[in-house]
Scaffold this active site. Sequence first.
Site, PDB file in Angstrom:
ATOM      1  N   GLU A  90       0.809  -1.204   0.000  1.00  0.00           N
ATOM      2  CA  GLU A  90       0.000   0.000   0.000  1.00  0.00           C
ATOM      3  C   GLU A  90       0.851   1.268   0.000  1.00  0.00           C
ATOM      4  O   GLU A  90       1.922   1.320   0.582  1.00  0.00           O
ATOM      5  CB  GLU A  90      -0.954  -0.023   1.201  1.00  0.00           C
ATOM      6  CG  GLU A  90      -1.955  -1.155   1.038  1.00  0.00           C
ATOM      7  CD  GLU A  90      -2.981  -1.254   2.144  1.00  0.00           C
ATOM      8  OE1 GLU A  90      -4.117  -1.648   1.838  1.00  0.00           O
ATOM      9  OE2 GLU A  90      -2.665  -0.944   3.305  1.00  0.00           O
ATOM     10  N   CYS A 103       3.453   8.381   1.325  1.00  0.00           N
ATOM     11  CA  CYS A 103       3.942   7.403   2.298  1.00  0.00           C
ATOM     12  C   CYS A 103       4.206   6.100   1.543  1.00  0.00           C
ATOM     13  O   CYS A 103       3.295   5.492   0.983  1.00  0.00           O
ATOM     14  CB  CYS A 103       2.873   7.218   3.379  1.00  0.00           C
ATOM     15  SG  CYS A 103       3.331   6.029   4.638  1.00  0.00           S
ATOM     16  N   CYS A 110       6.258  -7.239   7.057  1.00  0.00           N
ATOM     17  CA  CYS A 110       7.439  -6.853   7.832  1.00  0.00           C
ATOM     18  C   CYS A 110       7.726  -7.975   8.809  1.00  0.00           C
ATOM     19  O   CYS A 110       6.814  -8.583   9.355  1.00  0.00           O
ATOM     20  CB  CYS A 110       7.180  -5.557   8.602  1.00  0.00           C
ATOM     21  SG  CYS A 110       8.631  -4.999   9.527  1.00  0.00           S
ATOM     22  N   CYS A 114       6.496  -5.804  15.566  1.00  0.00           N
ATOM     23  CA  CYS A 114       6.084  -4.877  16.615  1.00  0.00           C
ATOM     24  C   CYS A 114       4.629  -5.216  16.941  1.00  0.00           C
ATOM     25  O   CYS A 114       3.814  -5.420  16.034  1.00  0.00           O
ATOM     26  CB  CYS A 114       6.233  -3.431  16.159  1.00  0.00           C
ATOM     27  SG  CYS A 114       7.937  -3.061  15.692  1.00  0.00           S
ATOM     28  N   CYS A 117       1.431  -3.225  15.519  1.00  0.00           N
ATOM     29  CA  CYS A 117       1.460  -2.837  14.108  1.00  0.00           C
ATOM     30  C   CYS A 117       0.791  -3.898  13.244  1.00  0.00           C
ATOM     31  O   CYS A 117       1.148  -5.074  13.298  1.00  0.00           O
ATOM     32  CB  CYS A 117       2.908  -2.640  13.662  1.00  0.00           C
ATOM     33  SG  CYS A 117       3.073  -2.360  11.891  1.00  0.00           S
ATOM     34  N   CYS A 343      -1.485   5.426   9.895  1.00  0.00           N
ATOM     35  CA  CYS A 343      -0.266   4.711  10.293  1.00  0.00           C
ATOM     36  C   CYS A 343      -0.582   3.371  10.907  1.00  0.00           C
ATOM     37  O   CYS A 343      -1.421   3.278  11.786  1.00  0.00           O
ATOM     38  CB  CYS A 343       0.440   5.452  11.417  1.00  0.00           C
ATOM     39  SG  CYS A 343       1.116   6.960  10.960  1.00  0.00           S
TER      40      CYS A 343
HETATM   41  N1  SAH Z   1       9.017   0.147   9.893  1.00  0.00           N
HETATM   42  C1  SAH Z   1       9.245   1.518  10.117  1.00  0.00           C
HETATM   43  C2  SAH Z   1       8.354   2.432   9.291  1.00  0.00           C
HETATM   44  C3  SAH Z   1       6.895   2.072   9.103  1.00  0.00           C
HETATM   45  S1  SAH Z   1       5.660   2.421  10.229  1.00  0.00           S
HETATM   46  C4  SAH Z   1       9.130   1.852  11.556  1.00  0.00           C
HETATM   47  O1  SAH Z   1       8.671   1.017  12.320  1.00  0.00           O
HETATM   48  O2  SAH Z   1       9.549   2.943  11.934  1.00  0.00           O
HETATM   49  C5  SAH Z   1       5.465   4.172  10.481  1.00  0.00           C
HETATM   50  C6  SAH Z   1       5.104   4.470  11.964  1.00  0.00           C
HETATM   51  O3  SAH Z   1       3.782   4.012  12.328  1.00  0.00           O
HETATM   52  C7  SAH Z   1       6.071   3.792  12.919  1.00  0.00           C
HETATM   53  O4  SAH Z   1       6.459   4.683  13.943  1.00  0.00           O
HETATM   54  C8  SAH Z   1       5.215   2.684  13.482  1.00  0.00           C
HETATM   55  O5  SAH Z   1       5.694   2.225  14.703  1.00  0.00           O
HETATM   56  C9  SAH Z   1       3.864   3.343  13.579  1.00  0.00           C
HETATM   57  N2  SAH Z   1       2.750   2.413  13.774  1.00  0.00           N
HETATM   58  C10 SAH Z   1       2.721   1.089  13.499  1.00  0.00           C
HETATM   59  N3  SAH Z   1       1.519   0.578  13.826  1.00  0.00           N
HETATM   60  C11 SAH Z   1       0.772   1.595  14.299  1.00  0.00           C
HETATM   61  C12 SAH Z   1      -0.587   1.687  14.763  1.00  0.00           C
HETATM   62  N4  SAH Z   1      -1.390   0.638  14.784  1.00  0.00           N
HETATM   63  N5  SAH Z   1      -1.033   2.899  15.159  1.00  0.00           N
HETATM   64  C13 SAH Z   1      -0.213   3.976  15.090  1.00  0.00           C
HETATM   65  N6  SAH Z   1       1.047   3.949  14.641  1.00  0.00           N
HETATM   66  C14 SAH Z   1       1.545   2.764  14.259  1.00  0.00           C
HETATM   67 FE1  SF4 Z   2       7.713  -3.421  10.918  1.00  0.00          FE
HETATM   68 FE2  SF4 Z   2       5.450  -2.346  11.797  1.00  0.00          FE
HETATM   69 FE3  SF4 Z   2       7.520  -2.621  13.456  1.00  0.00          FE
HETATM   70 FE4  SF4 Z   2       7.638  -0.794  11.491  1.00  0.00          FE
HETATM   71  S1  SF4 Z   2       6.214  -0.802  13.237  1.00  0.00           S
HETATM   72  S2  SF4 Z   2       9.247  -2.269  12.084  1.00  0.00           S
HETATM   73  S3  SF4 Z   2       6.478  -1.863   9.884  1.00  0.00           S
HETATM   74  S4  SF4 Z   2       6.366  -4.302  12.493  1.00  0.00           S
END
Ligand code: SAH
Ligand code: SF4
Length: 368
Positions: A90, A103, A110, A114, A117, A343
């Site tokens: 996306e 974006c 991934c 996390c 996420c 996000c």
């Molecule tokens: N992988 C990279 C970039 C992608 S995510 C990273 O983790 O930095 C972009 C941002 O959105 C990151 O700070 C991530 O932690 C955050 N994010 C992920 N899941 C989210 C959620 N459910 N609600 C809000 N932010 C989220």
């Molecule tokens: Fe991967 Fe999501 Fe963690 Fe970013 S926040 S490193 S996209 S698992």
Amino acid sequence: MDNLLNFNHFQLAEYFESLGERPFRAKQLMRWIHRFGVSDFEQMTDIAKDLRAKLKLQAEITPPAIKLEQISDDGTRKWLIDAGNDNGIETVFIPEEDRGTLCVSSQVGCALECTFCSTGRQGFNRNLNVSEIIGQLWVANHALREDPYYGQLTKDDRIISNVVMMGMGEPLANYDNVVTSMQIMLDDSAYGLSRRRVTLSTSGLVPAMDRLKEDCPVALAVSLHAPNDELRDILVPINRKYPIKMLMEACERYLVKAPRDFVTFEYVMLDGVNDTISHANQVLEIVKHLPCKFNLIPFNPFPNSGYQASSQENIKNFRDVLMQAGYVVTTRKTRGDDIDAACGQLAGNVQDRTRRSIRINSVQGVIT
Ligand code: SAH
Ligand code: SF4
């Protein structure tokens, strides 16, 4: 067939040399492909006819295909882009008064897991190649130019003025392809964005951060999300490998080369998990001596996440602690949530190839 979308300026020059052509052709091609969005060699009128014919025989400019476009009430657009084998990634365009931000995704899924996420929950399939990463700018530009609202701009106006590597995936885990793609974003003959207008967000892959500062030092955002190792080990599991102290030191080193004189820390606000005043005070402690700003991200829920968004009041109290200590704090507006474009809601379509139970260990082996 060589897909010319895979090449940066230097690689394109080498490609022309290998064809027995003069390397300056690369500049012309970069302009046609990226600035004007042309994919048909016949339209490249300042390229000699015989060279056009030669290119047609062995090269192509093939962007990834759009499977679905959605437009939110607030103007945010999301494209689901085909990544083959039933996979989709996306890309999101966020229009604001003074800028248009794209974006961009870097991986199908991934592997870093996390816990809050949605992309992480989908598992991991593969890295995107350069044509699929820079191709997101290419197809977004095309789609936006067809819109009467943006289409009135001349070809040289930038509808996309900023790029954030914040879509699906961990960009530094696909290092070479992401760096090559960002070089094309910065290239004056291509998208011509300044290093300040390209931001890479990482969960904190320390060795790759050190490489990035030498190879392509764009603006840096770091997903902090927790103020101590105990909690960050859970929320951002890569912390077990690169704990907070190492991460802070890497940020300090990065700043020497960064286009901005601060690092942005992203912090997702999870109700009752990381959002108390005491957490905010711990954050102040760990970032001491590091010039930084904060971007608080209201948690965007997805099914079975197990987390809830912090209350407005908790976000405000947390923010006040940081602001009173003199930091600039922004709270990210949730954009496009009616089309799940906010996000962490990007889930695309991922055929998971990793086995969850062994994923963390094996992945940590891969990304050193
Ligand atoms: N992988 C990279 C970039 C992608 S995510 C990273 O983790 O930095 C972009 C941002 O959105 C990151 O700070 C991530 O932690 C955050 N994010 C992920 N899941 C989210 C959620 N459910 N609600 C809000 N932010 C989220
Ligand atoms: Fe991967 Fe999501 Fe963690 Fe970013 S926040 S490193 S996209 S698992």
